[in-house]
Design a protein around this motif. Sequence first.
Motif, PDB file in Angstrom:
ATOM      1  N   SER A 298     -31.385  61.505  19.812  1.00 41.36           N
ATOM      2  CA  SER A 298     -31.752  60.459  20.763  1.00 41.36           C
ATOM      3  C   SER A 298     -30.756  60.417  21.911  1.00 41.36           C
TER       4      SER A 298
ATOM      5  N   VAL B 156     -30.137  57.902  23.553  1.00 37.25           N
ATOM      6  CA  VAL B 156     -29.516  56.581  23.532  1.00 37.25           C
ATOM      7  C   VAL B 156     -28.506  56.483  22.393  1.00 37.25           C
TER       8      VAL B 156
ATOM      9  N   LYS C 173     -35.991  60.770  24.272  1.00 35.36           N
ATOM     10  CA  LYS C 173     -35.934  59.369  24.733  1.00 35.36           C
ATOM     11  C   LYS C 173     -35.129  59.208  26.009  1.00 35.36           C
TER      12      LYS C 173
ATOM     13  N   ASP D 287     -36.316  58.437  28.667  1.00 35.87           N
ATOM     14  CA  ASP D 287     -36.947  57.342  29.407  1.00 35.87           C
ATOM     15  C   ASP D 287     -36.498  55.973  28.901  1.00 35.87           C
ATOM     16  N   ARG D 288     -35.656  55.949  27.883  1.00 35.32           N
ATOM     17  CA  ARG D 288     -35.205  54.680  27.321  1.00 35.32           C
ATOM     18  C   ARG D 288     -33.984  54.159  28.071  1.00 35.32           C
ATOM     19  N   ARG D 289     -33.922  52.841  28.190  1.00 39.75           N
ATOM     20  CA  ARG D 289     -32.757  52.225  28.804  1.00 39.75           C
ATOM     21  C   ARG D 289     -31.500  52.592  28.008  1.00 39.75           C
TER      22      ARG D 289
ATOM     23  N   SER E 102     -38.841  63.484  26.894  1.00 36.95           N
ATOM     24  CA  SER E 102     -39.344  62.325  26.155  1.00 36.95           C
ATOM     25  C   SER E 102     -40.604  62.732  25.405  1.00 36.95           C
TER      26      SER E 102
END
Length: 663
Positions: A102, A104, A131, A133-135, A231
Amino acid sequence: MLPRALNLGILAHVDAGKTTLSERLLHAAGVIEEVGRVDHGTTVTDSLDLERRRGITIRAAVAALEIAGVAVNLVDTPGHPDFIAEVERVLDVLDGAVLVVSAVEGVQPQTRVLLRALQHRGIPCLVFVNKVDRRGADVVGVQAEIGRRLGLRTVAMGRVDGEGTAGAAAVGFRADDPDLLGPLAEVLADLDEHLLQEYVEHELSSGPALWRAELVRQTRRGLVHPLFVGSALTGTGVGALVDGIGEFLPAASGDPDGPVRGSIFKIERGHAAEKVCYLRMVSGSVRLRDQVNDAGDKVSAIQIFERGRWTGGDHLPAPLIGKVWGLAGARVGDAVGERQSRRPGHEFGLPMLESVIHPVHEDDQVALRTALAQLAEQDPLIDVRVDERHAELAVSLYGEVQREVLQATLADDYGLDVVLRPATPLYVERPRRVGTAAEVLFGPGNPFRATVGLRVAPSPPGAGVTFSSEVDHRAVPLYVYRTMEDFTRAMEHHVADTLREGLSGWPVTDCAVTLVRSGYSSPDGPPSSNGPLSTAADFRKLTPMVLMAALEQAGTAVHTPVSRVRVQAPTATTGGLLTALGRLAAEIDAPAVLGDDVVLEAVLPALDVQRLRRALPTLTSGHGFLDAEPAGHRPVRGTPPRRRRTRVDPRDREAYIAAVRPS
């Protein structure tokens, strides 16, 4: 042309997105029209109702696609540590892997565990940082962490525009892009003196083809790992990963006309409750009506993947994966055809917990035993322990989630309501030193027509139980055992069965057992051994007496299972966390600071992990999280616990002989 196939594993820590990535790969290849969602319960590979309800992978699933003319068998594996045994069985059939991390959360405990297993087996792998595209996504930081914490040489194959936003887009580097060639040349030059000289003298003027070809070679050797970004949820970057799988990972080729060799890595039950075996062929072919195991089972049906679908066939050639019906006596891990060398021990360790199980309705006792026997065919490490003397059943487990899944499986698939008592530690015994014992044919106190001598010696932690023989074939009754190999295999089975209960009643592990003496009785033998014929039962019944005597001479130490935990929480909560870990008899590493958080790593008894997990929200005001992984065993402090034996102790000679001799 020989068939070419790539058995590709998708591996990751739980929730890193591997099942969603599997869906994307199948969609990109045109196998499925829509990408399923784990949170919606619509994925192809998570086919069990229980998997869809829980949103986790429990059993390895196989799907198929085609990449660059190669048949790719895609194996989606569980990410939760409670189902690590399922991953271990799959690893032995893989040609390559994609390790999902990940963007993140970065490197997590299971990431390290899985990578070590891939490296141990020499399986080349690509890295997919998911991921983006995750904050909070940080691809550059995660790549650095992969190098720092995993020791991997990675080469970024692209970058991300709009990182950490819903519109994040992966952009692949061109073959001649300096952002690719510069880092690539630095990594490869570190591995090869000629490339180092080329880089020093000509820098990148030799062109990208040289460096790209070398990247392929070193990736397949497992020394370098191309790192792709994207992603799985939106699909960005997945196309580049597909191209990378075709370019960098090696397709297997096996001779369909060679000697038959294969292995069963997964078993499930069909619509009529029949056994369906997933078989990876390494060499040769299996055909309908072939007899492929010692049980005499014959293949009654075969299915192989074609264009992403299971289709019927009349043979399964190497190096493909297929489904086979008719092998009623098969278990996960069984070899098909020629026997292959076995890897000793278990890569990820044995289950650490045990739970007594009983049906809510007493009339379901027989049905429960039948169900557990079928589940043990799929997962031998649940190791159903039957205590006939006290009418009790127990199963081995890795953790609380597996315990809940087992209970739900028995209810959903078998209609059985069961109660599992709270889990208790599954201790093990290890020999302290070398011990030897023997019982001689016609010797005092030996009522069995056989001579057996055994030596027990300690082995390194994680080695499991190994068996070998030093006896000559002339000391073996080959009129009972067809070959020396059959005799050795039978004795190995008797030894393993005996070591299920050691001096304190716990399983004995990490020991080497050697057969040092053997003898038998026959009418035409020498005066010292002639008499009524020896039987297989004589060796089977005598072995526990000898082995337990050798083990008693060696002595054993009882060890408790432990886990390594990693806790991250606000620095203000450090004192409370250290106090809680101290109460659990944890061995704590020096704390590390990560931004505003403290990171604590510690080793503590496996059973206490759940206690710590439950207390964590209170200890950290809801801002802490915990990861755990098995960390082996450590000696029990103080008086070692004993476990009630399920059968007569062979050291009680009189009672044992009375129990095993026919009346």
